[in-house]
Design a protein around this motif. Structure first.
Motif, PDB file in Angstrom:
ATOM      1  N   LEU A 125       9.124   1.438   7.479  1.00  0.00           N
ATOM      2  CA  LEU A 125       8.898   0.486   8.558  1.00  0.00           C
ATOM      3  C   LEU A 125       7.700  -0.411   8.323  1.00  0.00           C
ATOM      4  N   ASP A 126       6.718   0.047   7.559  1.00  0.00           N
ATOM      5  CA  ASP A 126       5.562  -0.827   7.325  1.00  0.00           C
ATOM      6  C   ASP A 126       5.829  -1.897   6.277  1.00  0.00           C
ATOM      7  N   THR A 127       7.059  -1.962   5.758  1.00  0.00           N
ATOM      8  CA  THR A 127       7.428  -3.059   4.855  1.00  0.00           C
ATOM      9  C   THR A 127       8.089  -4.211   5.619  1.00  0.00           C
ATOM     10  N   LEU A 128       8.379  -3.991   6.910  1.00  0.00           N
ATOM     11  CA  LEU A 128       9.053  -5.018   7.704  1.00  0.00           C
ATOM     12  C   LEU A 128       8.146  -6.225   7.919  1.00  0.00           C
ATOM     13  N   ILE A 129       8.754  -7.399   7.852  1.00  0.00           N
ATOM     14  CA  ILE A 129       8.066  -8.653   8.176  1.00  0.00           C
ATOM     15  C   ILE A 129       8.517  -9.104   9.567  1.00  0.00           C
ATOM     16  N   ASP A 130       9.832  -9.168   9.755  1.00  0.00           N
ATOM     17  CA  ASP A 130      10.388  -9.484  11.065  1.00  0.00           C
ATOM     18  C   ASP A 130      11.815  -8.980  11.143  1.00  0.00           C
ATOM     19  N   VAL A 131      12.285  -8.814  12.366  1.00  0.00           N
ATOM     20  CA  VAL A 131      13.669  -8.433  12.630  1.00  0.00           C
ATOM     21  C   VAL A 131      14.178  -9.399  13.688  1.00  0.00           C
ATOM     22  N   ASN A 132      15.328  -9.999  13.402  1.00  0.00           N
ATOM     23  CA  ASN A 132      15.908 -11.011  14.307  1.00  0.00           C
ATOM     24  C   ASN A 132      14.884 -12.099  14.651  1.00  0.00           C
ATOM     25  N   ASN A 133      14.126 -12.497  13.632  1.00  0.00           N
ATOM     26  CA  ASN A 133      13.105 -13.546  13.755  1.00  0.00           C
ATOM     27  C   ASN A 133      11.964 -13.197  14.708  1.00  0.00           C
ATOM     28  N   ILE A 134      11.812 -11.918  15.032  1.00  0.00           N
ATOM     29  CA  ILE A 134      10.685 -11.460  15.849  1.00  0.00           C
ATOM     30  C   ILE A 134       9.728 -10.722  14.915  1.00  0.00           C
ATOM     31  N   PRO A 135       8.567 -11.312  14.635  1.00  0.00           N
ATOM     32  CA  PRO A 135       7.644 -10.695  13.687  1.00  0.00           C
ATOM     33  C   PRO A 135       7.011  -9.428  14.231  1.00  0.00           C
ATOM     34  N   LEU A 136       6.667  -8.519  13.314  1.00  0.00           N
ATOM     35  CA  LEU A 136       5.916  -7.338  13.708  1.00  0.00           C
ATOM     36  C   LEU A 136       4.567  -7.780  14.259  1.00  0.00           C
ATOM     37  N   PRO A 137       4.173  -7.269  15.411  1.00  0.00           N
ATOM     38  CA  PRO A 137       2.857  -7.623  15.955  1.00  0.00           C
ATOM     39  C   PRO A 137       1.752  -6.924  15.168  1.00  0.00           C
ATOM     40  N   ASN A 138       0.535  -7.367  15.378  1.00  0.00           N
ATOM     41  CA  ASN A 138      -0.609  -6.671  14.789  1.00  0.00           C
ATOM     42  C   ASN A 138      -0.627  -5.247  15.300  1.00  0.00           C
ATOM     43  N   GLN A 139      -1.148  -4.360  14.494  1.00  0.00           N
ATOM     44  CA  GLN A 139      -1.168  -2.946  14.865  1.00  0.00           C
ATOM     45  C   GLN A 139      -2.057  -2.720  16.074  1.00  0.00           C
ATOM     46  N   CYS A 140      -1.668  -1.716  16.910  1.00  0.00           N
ATOM     47  CA  CYS A 140      -2.473  -1.416  18.104  1.00  0.00           C
ATOM     48  C   CYS A 140      -3.578  -0.439  17.774  1.00  0.00           C
ATOM     49  N   SER A 150       0.839  -1.188   0.000  1.00  0.00           N
ATOM     50  CA  SER A 150       0.000   0.000   0.000  1.00  0.00           C
ATOM     51  C   SER A 150       0.880   1.246   0.000  1.00  0.00           C
ATOM     52  N   THR A 151       0.452   2.281  -0.697  1.00  0.00           N
ATOM     53  CA  THR A 151       1.209   3.529  -0.685  1.00  0.00           C
ATOM     54  C   THR A 151       0.871   4.357   0.538  1.00  0.00           C
ATOM     55  N   THR A 152      -0.258   4.039   1.217  1.00  0.00           N
ATOM     56  CA  THR A 152      -0.627   4.725   2.453  1.00  0.00           C
ATOM     57  C   THR A 152       0.147   4.082   3.595  1.00  0.00           C
ATOM     58  N   TYR A 153       0.890   4.901   4.324  1.00  0.00           N
ATOM     59  CA  TYR A 153       1.716   4.376   5.411  1.00  0.00           C
ATOM     60  C   TYR A 153       0.855   3.879   6.560  1.00  0.00           C
ATOM     61  N   GLN A 154       1.181   2.695   7.071  1.00  0.00           N
ATOM     62  CA  GLN A 154       0.526   2.109   8.236  1.00  0.00           C
ATOM     63  C   GLN A 154       1.539   2.101   9.384  1.00  0.00           C
ATOM     64  N   PRO A 155       1.369   2.965  10.395  1.00  0.00           N
ATOM     65  CA  PRO A 155       2.331   3.014  11.505  1.00  0.00           C
ATOM     66  C   PRO A 155       2.494   1.639  12.152  1.00  0.00           C
ATOM     67  N   ILE A 156       3.720   1.364  12.587  1.00  0.00           N
ATOM     68  CA  ILE A 156       3.970   0.073  13.232  1.00  0.00           C
ATOM     69  C   ILE A 156       3.680   0.183  14.729  1.00  0.00           C
ATOM     70  N   ASN A 157       3.598  -0.959  15.369  1.00  0.00           N
ATOM     71  CA  ASN A 157       3.362  -1.061  16.805  1.00  0.00           C
ATOM     72  C   ASN A 157       4.427  -0.265  17.570  1.00  0.00           C
ATOM     73  N   CYS A 158       4.009   0.533  18.541  1.00  0.00           N
ATOM     74  CA  CYS A 158       4.920   1.409  19.295  1.00  0.00           C
ATOM     75  C   CYS A 158       5.978   0.622  20.073  1.00  0.00           C
ATOM     76  N   ASP A 159       5.571  -0.512  20.658  1.00  0.00           N
ATOM     77  CA  ASP A 159       6.533  -1.324  21.403  1.00  0.00           C
ATOM     78  C   ASP A 159       7.601  -1.893  20.471  1.00  0.00           C
ATOM     79  N   TYR A 160       7.195  -2.253  19.258  1.00  0.00           N
ATOM     80  CA  TYR A 160       8.156  -2.783  18.297  1.00  0.00           C
ATOM     81  C   TYR A 160       9.132  -1.684  17.863  1.00  0.00           C
ATOM     82  N   TYR A 161       8.619  -0.467  17.698  1.00  0.00           N
ATOM     83  CA  TYR A 161       9.487   0.671  17.359  1.00  0.00           C
ATOM     84  C   TYR A 161      10.541   0.856  18.452  1.00  0.00           C
ATOM     85  N   ASP A 162      10.123   0.743  19.712  1.00  0.00           N
ATOM     86  CA  ASP A 162      11.069   0.859  20.826  1.00  0.00           C
ATOM     87  C   ASP A 162      12.146  -0.223  20.740  1.00  0.00           C
ATOM     88  N   ARG A 163      11.746  -1.429  20.331  1.00  0.00           N
ATOM     89  CA  ARG A 163      12.704  -2.530  20.173  1.00  0.00           C
ATOM     90  C   ARG A 163      13.723  -2.186  19.077  1.00  0.00           C
TER      91      ARG A 163
END
Length: 81
Positions: free
Chosen positions: A66-81, A2-15
């Motif tokens: 960031l909304d193109t990420l699938i996982d980092v260090n085998n930790i998947p992005l959680p569902n959006q809050c 999608s060209t519309t940005y979907q913000p990622i989970n805040c806790d994941y951003y902190d990670r």
């Protein structure tokens, strides 16, 4: 993707910020503009916002939305809050 940005989970951003601060080499899987799953191993050099879209700049020069990420260090992005 999608060209519309979907913000990622805040806790994941902190990670992501923690990995950047600790200069951890990360295994990052993401979806390319062509819709293909790609993988790169690099340190996170910077996290930044440009025109209300969050990005990650890697030490190797790659810049990812960031909304193109699938996982980092085998930790998947959680569902959006």
């Amino acid at each position: 993707m999608s060209t519309t940005y979907q913000p990622i989970n805040c806790d994941y951003y902190d990670r992501l910020e923690a990995w950047a601060t600790m200069r951890t080499i990360c295994l990052i899987r993401f979806t390319s503009e062509e819709g293909q799953v790609q993988e790169v191993s690099s340190r996170i050099a910077d996290l930044f916002v440009l025109e209300k879209v969050e990005y990650m700049r890697l030490e190797n020069g790659v810049v990812l939305r960031l909304d193109t990420l699938i996982d980092v260090n085998n930790i998947p992005l959680p569902n959006q809050c």
